[in-house]
Write an enzyme that holds these catalytic residues in place. Sequence first.
Site, PDB file in Angstrom:
ATOM      1  N   ASP A 130       1.963   3.455   4.805  1.00  0.00           N
ATOM      2  CA  ASP A 130       2.907   3.662   5.911  1.00  0.00           C
ATOM      3  C   ASP A 130       4.031   4.587   5.450  1.00  0.00           C
ATOM      4  O   ASP A 130       4.011   5.092   4.330  1.00  0.00           O
ATOM      5  CB  ASP A 130       3.430   2.328   6.426  1.00  0.00           C
ATOM      6  CG  ASP A 130       4.357   1.612   5.455  1.00  0.00           C
ATOM      7  OD1 ASP A 130       4.565   2.106   4.322  1.00  0.00           O
ATOM      8  OD2 ASP A 130       4.885   0.549   5.813  1.00  0.00           O
ATOM      9  N   GLU A 186       1.555  -8.750   9.616  1.00  0.00           N
ATOM     10  CA  GLU A 186       1.500  -7.292   9.758  1.00  0.00           C
ATOM     11  C   GLU A 186       1.856  -6.857  11.177  1.00  0.00           C
ATOM     12  O   GLU A 186       2.538  -5.850  11.370  1.00  0.00           O
ATOM     13  CB  GLU A 186       0.120  -6.758   9.354  1.00  0.00           C
ATOM     14  CG  GLU A 186      -0.194  -6.895   7.877  1.00  0.00           C
ATOM     15  CD  GLU A 186       0.751  -6.134   6.956  1.00  0.00           C
ATOM     16  OE1 GLU A 186       1.373  -5.137   7.396  1.00  0.00           O
ATOM     17  OE2 GLU A 186       0.872  -6.532   5.795  1.00  0.00           O
ATOM     18  N   TYR A 192      -3.250   1.300   9.687  1.00  0.00           N
ATOM     19  CA  TYR A 192      -2.396   0.573   8.754  1.00  0.00           C
ATOM     20  C   TYR A 192      -2.700  -0.929   8.756  1.00  0.00           C
ATOM     21  O   TYR A 192      -2.952  -1.523   7.714  1.00  0.00           O
ATOM     22  CB  TYR A 192      -0.896   0.795   9.019  1.00  0.00           C
ATOM     23  CG  TYR A 192      -0.095   0.018   8.006  1.00  0.00           C
ATOM     24  CD1 TYR A 192       0.089   0.523   6.730  1.00  0.00           C
ATOM     25  CD2 TYR A 192       0.377  -1.255   8.291  1.00  0.00           C
ATOM     26  CE1 TYR A 192       0.742  -0.224   5.750  1.00  0.00           C
ATOM     27  CE2 TYR A 192       1.029  -2.008   7.326  1.00  0.00           C
ATOM     28  CZ  TYR A 192       1.212  -1.489   6.061  1.00  0.00           C
ATOM     29  OH  TYR A 192       1.832  -2.233   5.104  1.00  0.00           O
TER      30      TYR A 192
END
Length: 143
Positions: free
Chosen positions: A138, A37, A120
């Site tokens: 997102d 991520e 996020y």
Amino acid sequence: MFKRPVFNNTLLNWYQANKRELPWRETSDPFKIWLSEVMLQQTQVITVIPYFEKFITKYENLDALADADEQALLKDWEGLGYYNRIRNFQHAVKEVQEKYDSKVPSRPEEFFKLKGVGPYIGGAVQSIAFNNQLAAVDGNVLR
């Protein structure tokens, strides 16, 4: 019983029909999911794949990355840009190493306090690695 909103079902159905096979989807290791991520922020998937594979070979677990020499880590990051991402990540994994016995916190309130963890990344890691029901929305999802 919990009932998902229609939007959630639509999104999950789309994902099941269209998901790509990616190396970070083959693990439940929260460190590796978190690393992916961080790498994927403002970087295309096709660019991230070889970096991710190189990183998990060289830094196979949280302790290896926490203990890595910063200059070597920055050199390995070359080409991904936004160097604060890897600096913040290393800072956060060092904190996990020290405060949580090298285990990524499964409690969102602990995880979200780590450096570089925003809504996020926090939602993504917590939902993917720990099955916590947190949103990870997102710009791609909104589009």
